[in-house]
Write a protein that holds these residues in place. Structure first.
Motif, PDB file in Angstrom:
ATOM      1  N   HIS A   1       1.291  -1.297   0.181  1.00  0.00           N
ATOM      2  CA  HIS A   1      -0.056  -0.339  -0.068  1.00  0.00           C
ATOM      3  C   HIS A   1       1.106   1.545   0.124  1.00  0.00           C
ATOM      4  O   HIS A   1       2.107   0.746  -0.128  1.00  0.00           O
ATOM      5  CB  HIS A   1      -0.987   0.172   1.215  1.00  0.00           C
TER       6      HIS A   1
ATOM      7  N   SER B   1       0.682   3.824   2.024  1.00  0.00           N
ATOM      8  CA  SER B   1       1.181   3.954   3.584  1.00  0.00           C
ATOM      9  C   SER B   1       2.229   4.405   4.418  1.00  0.00           C
ATOM     10  O   SER B   1       2.725   5.217   4.920  1.00  0.00           O
ATOM     11  CB  SER B   1       0.075   3.781   4.555  1.00  0.00           C
TER      12      SER B   1
ATOM     13  N   GLN C   1       4.480   7.664   4.391  1.00  0.00           N
ATOM     14  CA  GLN C   1       3.414   8.320   5.951  1.00  0.00           C
ATOM     15  C   GLN C   1       4.983   8.710   6.545  1.00  0.00           C
ATOM     16  O   GLN C   1       5.040   9.741   6.452  1.00  0.00           O
ATOM     17  CB  GLN C   1       2.104   7.900   6.157  1.00  0.00           C
TER      18      GLN C   1
ATOM     19  N   ARG D   1       0.368  -6.604  -4.526  1.00  0.00           N
ATOM     20  CA  ARG D   1       0.102  -7.429  -3.866  1.00  0.00           C
ATOM     21  C   ARG D   1       0.000  -9.165  -4.462  1.00  0.00           C
ATOM     22  O   ARG D   1      -0.809  -8.668  -5.376  1.00  0.00           O
ATOM     23  CB  ARG D   1      -1.348  -7.133  -3.095  1.00  0.00           C
TER      24      ARG D   1
ATOM     25  N   GLN E   1      -2.576   3.270  -5.564  1.00  0.00           N
ATOM     26  CA  GLN E   1      -3.742   4.356  -4.691  1.00  0.00           C
ATOM     27  C   GLN E   1      -2.720   5.468  -4.343  1.00  0.00           C
ATOM     28  O   GLN E   1      -1.677   5.506  -4.981  1.00  0.00           O
ATOM     29  CB  GLN E   1      -2.794   2.952  -3.632  1.00  0.00           C
TER      30      GLN E   1
ATOM     31  N   GLU F   1      -1.912   8.197  -1.495  1.00  0.00           N
ATOM     32  CA  GLU F   1      -2.502   8.496   0.352  1.00  0.00           C
ATOM     33  C   GLU F   1      -2.418   9.391   0.432  1.00  0.00           C
ATOM     34  O   GLU F   1      -1.595  10.673  -0.731  1.00  0.00           O
ATOM     35  CB  GLU F   1      -0.819   7.961   0.721  1.00  0.00           C
TER      36      GLU F   1
ATOM     37  N   PHE G   1      -7.339   0.071  10.934  1.00  0.00           N
ATOM     38  CA  PHE G   1      -6.775   0.148  10.343  1.00  0.00           C
ATOM     39  C   PHE G   1      -5.666   0.193  11.377  1.00  0.00           C
ATOM     40  O   PHE G   1      -5.489   0.874  12.730  1.00  0.00           O
ATOM     41  CB  PHE G   1      -6.504   1.213   8.735  1.00  0.00           C
TER      42      PHE G   1
ATOM     43  N   PHE H   1      -2.553   2.229  11.787  1.00  0.00           N
ATOM     44  CA  PHE H   1      -1.788   2.962  11.618  1.00  0.00           C
ATOM     45  C   PHE H   1      -2.845   4.275  12.059  1.00  0.00           C
ATOM     46  O   PHE H   1      -2.583   5.635  12.135  1.00  0.00           O
ATOM     47  CB  PHE H   1      -1.391   3.574  10.029  1.00  0.00           C
ATOM     48  N   THR H   2      -3.886   4.250  11.855  1.00  0.00           N
ATOM     49  CA  THR H   2      -5.433   5.008  12.539  1.00  0.00           C
ATOM     50  C   THR H   2      -6.583   4.941  13.489  1.00  0.00           C
ATOM     51  O   THR H   2      -6.552   3.791  13.096  1.00  0.00           O
ATOM     52  CB  THR H   2      -6.234   5.454  10.928  1.00  0.00           C
TER      53      THR H   2
ATOM     54  N   GLY I   1     -10.043   4.591   2.399  1.00  0.00           N
ATOM     55  CA  GLY I   1     -10.408   4.127   3.811  1.00  0.00           C
ATOM     56  C   GLY I   1      -9.378   5.872   4.996  1.00  0.00           C
ATOM     57  O   GLY I   1      -8.933   6.113   3.995  1.00  0.00           O
ATOM     58  N   ALA I   2      -9.472   5.988   6.090  1.00  0.00           N
ATOM     59  CA  ALA I   2      -9.018   7.079   6.367  1.00  0.00           C
ATOM     60  C   ALA I   2      -9.393   6.943   7.459  1.00  0.00           C
ATOM     61  O   ALA I   2      -9.704   6.310   8.789  1.00  0.00           O
ATOM     62  CB  ALA I   2      -9.948   8.310   6.274  1.00  0.00           C
ATOM     63  N   GLY I   3      -8.369   7.682   8.466  1.00  0.00           N
ATOM     64  CA  GLY I   3      -9.163   8.080   9.663  1.00  0.00           C
ATOM     65  C   GLY I   3      -7.382   8.629  10.671  1.00  0.00           C
ATOM     66  O   GLY I   3      -6.896   9.714   9.732  1.00  0.00           O
TER      67      GLY I   3
ATOM     68  N   ALA J   1      -5.654  10.776   7.727  1.00  0.00           N
ATOM     69  CA  ALA J   1      -4.296   9.974   6.580  1.00  0.00           C
ATOM     70  C   ALA J   1      -5.761   9.582   6.002  1.00  0.00           C
ATOM     71  O   ALA J   1      -6.778   8.997   6.564  1.00  0.00           O
ATOM     72  CB  ALA J   1      -3.092   9.351   6.974  1.00  0.00           C
ATOM     73  N   PHE J   2      -5.711   9.084   4.749  1.00  0.00           N
ATOM     74  CA  PHE J   2      -6.624   8.306   3.917  1.00  0.00           C
ATOM     75  C   PHE J   2      -5.658   7.521   3.015  1.00  0.00           C
ATOM     76  O   PHE J   2      -4.306   7.965   2.546  1.00  0.00           O
ATOM     77  CB  PHE J   2      -7.393   9.296   3.338  1.00  0.00           C
ATOM     78  N   GLY J   3      -6.682   6.698   2.439  1.00  0.00           N
ATOM     79  CA  GLY J   3      -5.957   5.754   1.095  1.00  0.00           C
ATOM     80  C   GLY J   3      -7.085   5.513   1.058  1.00  0.00           C
ATOM     81  O   GLY J   3      -7.915   5.194   1.134  1.00  0.00           O
TER      82      GLY J   3
HETATM   83  N1  DAH Z   1      -3.590   1.363   3.397  1.00  0.00           N
HETATM   84  C1  DAH Z   1      -4.845   1.323   3.334  1.00  0.00           C
HETATM   85  C2  DAH Z   1      -5.183   0.307   2.473  1.00  0.00           C
HETATM   86  O1  DAH Z   1      -4.193   0.058   1.706  1.00  0.00           O
HETATM   87  C3  DAH Z   1      -6.039   2.372   3.035  1.00  0.00           C
HETATM   88  C4  DAH Z   1      -5.879   3.697   3.717  1.00  0.00           C
HETATM   89  C5  DAH Z   1      -6.737   3.572   4.510  1.00  0.00           C
HETATM   90  C6  DAH Z   1      -4.497   4.338   4.380  1.00  0.00           C
HETATM   91  C7  DAH Z   1      -6.668   4.463   6.135  1.00  0.00           C
HETATM   92  C8  DAH Z   1      -5.156   5.211   5.204  1.00  0.00           C
HETATM   93  C9  DAH Z   1      -5.838   5.333   6.023  1.00  0.00           C
HETATM   94  O2  DAH Z   1      -4.197   6.292   5.603  1.00  0.00           O
HETATM   95  O3  DAH Z   1      -5.745   6.158   7.018  1.00  0.00           O
HETATM   96  O4  DAH Z   1      -6.167  -0.671   2.645  1.00  0.00           O
END
Ligand code: DAH
Length: 344
Positions: free
Chosen positions: A174, A176, A179, A201, A215, A217, A255, A257-258, A289-291, A312-314
Motif C-alpha cells: 500500500h 501508507s 507516510q 499484492r 493508490q 495516500e 486500520f 495506523f489510524t 479508507g481513512a482515520g 490520513a486516507f488512502g
Molecule cells: N493502506 C490502506 C489499504 O491499503 C488504505 C488506508 C486506510 C490508508 C486508512 C490510510 C488510512 O491512510 O488512513 O487498504
C-alpha cells in the motif's frame, strides 16, 4: 528589313512546333540551345542586323526580343508539363492513387489510471496538499512495523506480500509507508501531502483485484487537526471528483495506523441512493479508507503525539476510475486492449 522580320517569324513558328515535340527535360534543353542559345539559330538570323540602317535596327531588335520572350515562356510551361507528366508516370507505375483519402493519424490519450490519478492529485493540490514521492520497494518495517501492524497481522502473511531475495525487502502492499517517509523528512513541520503510486499484492487476479494497482495516500499533520478537518477534506474531494451535491458517509472500521478508523462511502453516482446493480442495492459506494493518525505512527514519524495530530486516507486509483466510468473489471486496465483504452 522586312526580310529579316519574315525570317524571324518563320523561325519562331518552327521553334514553337519543335518545342511541342520535345518529351523530356533533356530534349527541351537541347531545343533551347538550338533556337535560343548563344550559338543558336535566332542568334544566327540576328547577325543580319549589321546590314540594316541604324533606324531599322531597333525595330527588328524589338521584334526579336518579343519572339524570344514568348518562346522562353513557352519553354517554361512546357517543362512544367513534362515534370507533371513524369510524376504522373511514376505514381502510376508505383500504383499510388493521390486522390485517395489519407489515413487518420492515431491520436493517443491518457491511460484511465493516469487520468484518474491526475484528477485526484489536482483536487488535493487545490486544498494545499503537495505530491510526495516514495519508493515502491520497501523494508518490511516501513510497510508494516512502523505503521503499527501487529506482528501476527494477516496482511503480513505470505499470500499478500511480494518478497524479494533480500531478507526484509518487499514490494509495498500500500502507499501508507510513504507516510513515514514524509513525516521523517518534514518533522516537526506541519505537512499536507498526497502520495500517488504503484502497489503490489500477491493475490489472485480477479475482476476486483490485480496484483499491481495504484493508490493515492493522503496525510495532514499539524496542531489541532481534527476529525472534522478529515470530513471536510473528503467531502470536498467527493464533490469535485463525483459531482457537486454528492453525500458521503463514514463507517467505523479498523486500520492499525489510524485511530479511529473509517471507511468512506459516496452516495451511488448511478442511482443517487435509490439502489441499483452498481451499488448492490445499498445506495452507497465505498471509495476509501481513512482515520486519525495513530499516536504510535506519529511518534515513529518523529512527531510528539501530545503536541501534534493528523489525519490520513488512502484510496485505490483504479477503483475511483471504475466508479466514475462504470467499469466493472479491474483487469481491463492492464490487459492493453485498445478497444477498452479508447472507450474509457
Ligand atoms: N493502506 C490502506 C489499504 O491499503 C488504505 C488506508 C486506510 C490508508 C486508512 C490510510 C488510512 O491512510 O488512513 O487498504
Amino acid at each position: 528589313m522586312s526580310d529579316l522580320i519574315a525570317q524571324l517569324e518563320e523561325l519562331s513558328a518552327e521553334a514553337a512546333a519543335a518545342l511541342a515535340t520535345t518529351q523530356t527535360t533533356a530534349e527541351s534543353e537541347a531545343w533551347y540551345h538550338e533556337y535560343l542559345g548563344r550559338k543558336g539559330r535566332m542568334t544566327a538570323v540576328l547577325r543580319g542586323l549589321g546590314q540594316l540602317s541604324p533606324e531599322q535596327r531597333p525595330q527588328v531588335g524589338k521584334r526579336a526580343n518579343e519572339i524570344k520572350q514568348v518562346l522562353e515562356q513557352a519553354l517554361a510551361e512546357h517543362q512544367e508539363q513534362i515534370a507533371a507528366d513524369e510524376m504522373a508516370r511514376v505514381l502510376a507505375a508505383e500504383g499510388i492513387d493521390v486522390t485517395m483519402p489519407g489515413r487518420r493519424p492515431q491520436v493517443g490519450k491518457l491511460h484511465p489510471t493516469n487520468q484518474a490519478m491526475r484528477d485526484i492529485v489536482h483536487i488535493f493540490n487545490q486544498m494545499g496538499f503537495q505530491v510526495f514521492d516514495s519508493p515502491e520497494v520497501e523494508t518490511d518495517d516501513m510497510n508494516f512495523g512502523l505503521l503499527n501492524f501487529p506482528l501476527d497481522h494477516p496482511a503480513r502473511e505470505m499470500q499478500d506480500t511480494f518478497f524479494t531475495t533480500t531478507p526484509d525487502v518487499i514490494l509495498r502492499t500500500h502507499t501508507s509507508p510513504g507516510q513515514i517517509h514524509a513525516m521523517r523528512k518534514y518533522a516537526p513541520e506541519p505537512i499536507r501531502v498526497v502520495l500517488p503510486g504503484k502497489c503490489y499484492r500477491n493475490e489472485d487476479v480477479t475482476a476486483r483485484s490485480e496484483m499491481m494497482f495504484y493508490q493515492v495516500e493522503g496525510l495532514a499533520i499539524g496542531h489541532n487537526i481534527t476529525f472534522s478537518d478529515l470530513k471536510g477534506t473528503l467531502l470536498n474531494f467527493a464533490n469535485q471528483m463525483y459531482g457537486e451535491g454528492r453525500k458521503i458517509r463514514f463507517r467505523k472500521s479498523y486500520f492499525p495506523f489510524t485511530e479511529p478508523s473509517v471507511e468512506v462511502d459516496v452516495d451511488c453516482i448511478l442511482c443517487g441512493g435509490a439502489g441499483c446493480r452498481i451499488c448492490k442495492y445499498t445506495g452507497w459506494l465505498e471509495i476509501l479508507g481513512a482515520g486519525m493518525v495513530h499516536p504510535v505512527v506519529l511518534r515513529n514519524g518523529g512527531y510528539d503525539p501530545a503536541i501534534y495530530s493528523g489525519f490520513a486516507f488512502g484510496m485505490g486509483i483504479e477503483r475511483q476510475a471504475m466508479l466514475k466510468r462504470g467499469v466493472d473489471d479491474i483487469r481491463l486496465f492492464y490487459s492493453n486492449d485498445v478497444r477498452f483504452l479508447e472507450r474509457v
